[in-house]
Design a protein around this motif. Structure first.
Motif, PDB file in Angstrom:
ATOM      1  N   GLY A 114       0.814  -1.198   0.000  1.00 12.82           N
ATOM      2  CA  GLY A 114       0.000   0.000   0.000  1.00 12.82           C
ATOM      3  C   GLY A 114       0.848   1.248   0.000  1.00 12.82           C
ATOM      4  N   VAL A 115       0.157   2.375   0.120  1.00 11.08           N
ATOM      5  CA  VAL A 115       0.807   3.682   0.165  1.00 11.08           C
ATOM      6  C   VAL A 115       0.643   4.230   1.573  1.00 11.08           C
ATOM      7  N   TYR A 116       1.758   4.522   2.210  1.00  4.81           N
ATOM      8  CA  TYR A 116       1.788   5.027   3.582  1.00  4.81           C
ATOM      9  C   TYR A 116       2.294   6.468   3.545  1.00  4.81           C
ATOM     10  N   THR A 117       1.534   7.386   4.122  1.00  3.74           N
ATOM     11  CA  THR A 117       1.886   8.793   4.093  1.00  3.74           C
ATOM     12  C   THR A 117       2.121   9.297   5.510  1.00  3.74           C
ATOM     13  N   PHE A 118       3.206  10.058   5.679  1.00  2.76           N
ATOM     14  CA  PHE A 118       3.588  10.571   6.987  1.00  2.76           C
ATOM     15  C   PHE A 118       3.837  12.072   6.904  1.00  2.76           C
ATOM     16  N   GLY A 119       3.165  12.823   7.770  1.00  4.44           N
ATOM     17  CA  GLY A 119       3.434  14.239   7.919  1.00  4.44           C
ATOM     18  C   GLY A 119       4.427  14.444   9.035  1.00  4.44           C
ATOM     19  N   THR A 120       5.096  13.373   9.404  1.00  2.00           N
ATOM     20  CA  THR A 120       6.076  13.355  10.487  1.00  2.00           C
ATOM     21  C   THR A 120       7.350  12.703   9.983  1.00  2.00           C
ATOM     22  N   ASP A 121       8.354  12.662  10.842  1.00  2.00           N
ATOM     23  CA  ASP A 121       9.543  11.872  10.549  1.00  2.00           C
ATOM     24  C   ASP A 121       9.172  10.391  10.625  1.00  2.00           C
ATOM     25  N   ILE A 122       9.941   9.561   9.938  1.00  2.00           N
ATOM     26  CA  ILE A 122       9.813   8.114  10.062  1.00  2.00           C
ATOM     27  C   ILE A 122      11.021   7.631  10.857  1.00  2.00           C
ATOM     28  N   ASN A 123      10.741   6.909  11.937  1.00  2.00           N
ATOM     29  CA  ASN A 123      11.800   6.360  12.785  1.00  2.00           C
ATOM     30  C   ASN A 123      11.679   4.843  12.825  1.00  2.00           C
ATOM     31  N   ILE A 124      12.772   4.177  12.546  1.00  2.00           N
ATOM     32  CA  ILE A 124      12.823   2.717  12.619  1.00  2.00           C
ATOM     33  C   ILE A 124      13.845   2.374  13.693  1.00  2.00           C
ATOM     34  N   THR A 157       9.116  -5.163   9.121  1.00  2.00           N
ATOM     35  CA  THR A 157       8.856  -6.223   8.149  1.00  2.00           C
ATOM     36  C   THR A 157       7.906  -5.732   7.072  1.00  2.00           C
ATOM     37  N   PHE A 158       8.239  -6.036   5.822  1.00  2.00           N
ATOM     38  CA  PHE A 158       7.345  -5.809   4.696  1.00  2.00           C
ATOM     39  C   PHE A 158       6.855  -7.181   4.255  1.00  2.00           C
ATOM     40  N   SER A 159       5.548  -7.397   4.324  1.00  2.00           N
ATOM     41  CA  SER A 159       4.963  -8.695   4.017  1.00  2.00           C
ATOM     42  C   SER A 159       4.033  -8.580   2.816  1.00  2.00           C
ATOM     43  N   GLY A 160       4.364  -9.296   1.750  1.00  2.23           N
ATOM     44  CA  GLY A 160       3.540  -9.270   0.547  1.00  2.23           C
ATOM     45  C   GLY A 160       4.123 -10.182  -0.504  1.00  2.23           C
ATOM     46  N   GLY A 161       3.453 -10.261  -1.625  1.00  5.71           N
ATOM     47  CA  GLY A 161       3.900 -11.096  -2.726  1.00  5.71           C
ATOM     48  C   GLY A 161       4.982 -10.430  -3.548  1.00  5.71           C
ATOM     49  N   ALA A 162       5.510 -11.198  -4.489  1.00  3.80           N
ATOM     50  CA  ALA A 162       6.639 -10.735  -5.300  1.00  3.80           C
ATOM     51  C   ALA A 162       6.315  -9.514  -6.146  1.00  3.80           C
ATOM     52  N   ASP A 163       5.053  -9.310  -6.486  1.00  2.48           N
ATOM     53  CA  ASP A 163       4.673  -8.182  -7.331  1.00  2.48           C
ATOM     54  C   ASP A 163       4.009  -7.047  -6.556  1.00  2.48           C
ATOM     55  N   ASN A 164       3.895  -7.195  -5.245  1.00  8.91           N
ATOM     56  CA  ASN A 164       3.254  -6.158  -4.441  1.00  8.91           C
ATOM     57  C   ASN A 164       4.174  -4.954  -4.280  1.00  8.91           C
ATOM     58  N   VAL A 165       3.567  -3.762  -4.191  1.00  4.28           N
ATOM     59  CA  VAL A 165       4.313  -2.507  -4.099  1.00  4.28           C
ATOM     60  C   VAL A 165       4.016  -1.826  -2.762  1.00  4.28           C
ATOM     61  N   PHE A 166       5.050  -1.266  -2.188  1.00  2.00           N
ATOM     62  CA  PHE A 166       4.975  -0.498  -0.944  1.00  2.00           C
ATOM     63  C   PHE A 166       5.546   0.879  -1.237  1.00  2.00           C
ATOM     64  N   ILE A 167       4.807   1.931  -0.895  1.00  2.00           N
ATOM     65  CA  ILE A 167       5.302   3.295  -1.066  1.00  2.00           C
ATOM     66  C   ILE A 167       5.179   3.987   0.279  1.00  2.00           C
ATOM     67  N   LEU A 168       6.283   4.541   0.763  1.00  2.00           N
ATOM     68  CA  LEU A 168       6.288   5.301   2.008  1.00  2.00           C
ATOM     69  C   LEU A 168       6.679   6.726   1.681  1.00  2.00           C
TER      70      LEU A 168
END
Length: 114
Positions: free
Chosen positions: A48-58, A63-74
């Motif tokens: 999915g598409v994840y939107t942050f109006g803040t900093d991202i802290n890891i 973990t990113f969980s999905g299939g081989a063709d799935n897309v993640f946008i941060l």
């Protein structure tokens, strides 16, 4: 094989980066806005598409969980910080080439983070 960096290769790389950044900016949020208040350590993200109006802290593994063709946008208007010795884990066939980070601020990756 690796190609030595030449002006032409660097120009192509910068152009590709700009295209990816622009493309990512044109996608709209499909998940919770500011998920975790920007603290993503310990979370498992699905495609999915994840939107942050803040900093991202890891601060711990993510973990990113999905299939081989799935897309993640941060997308982040702030900075991205990944703490030292933390890991980005791919599960279920998720591929790094399908994870796009559109960060307006600084990106900092701590020592031994992967």
């Amino acid at each position: 094989t690796d190609n030595p960096p030449t002006p032409a290769i660097l120009t192509t790389a910068v152009s590709d980066m700009e295209t990816a950044y622009t493309n990512a900016s044109q996608h709209f949020n499909t998940e919770e806005y500011n998920l975790g208040g920007g603290n993503l350590g310990g979370l498992t993200l699905t495609p999915g598409v994840y939107t942050f109006g803040t900093d991202i802290n890891i601060h711990s593994d993510i973990t990113f969980s999905g299939g081989a063709d799935n897309v993640f946008i941060l997308q982040a208007t702030g900075t991205l910080m990944q703490a030292a010795s933390t890991e980005v884990i791919l599960s279920g066939g998720a591929q790094a080439k399908n994870i796009f980070w559109q960060v307006a601020g600084t990106v900092r990756v701590g020592a031994s983070a992967v």
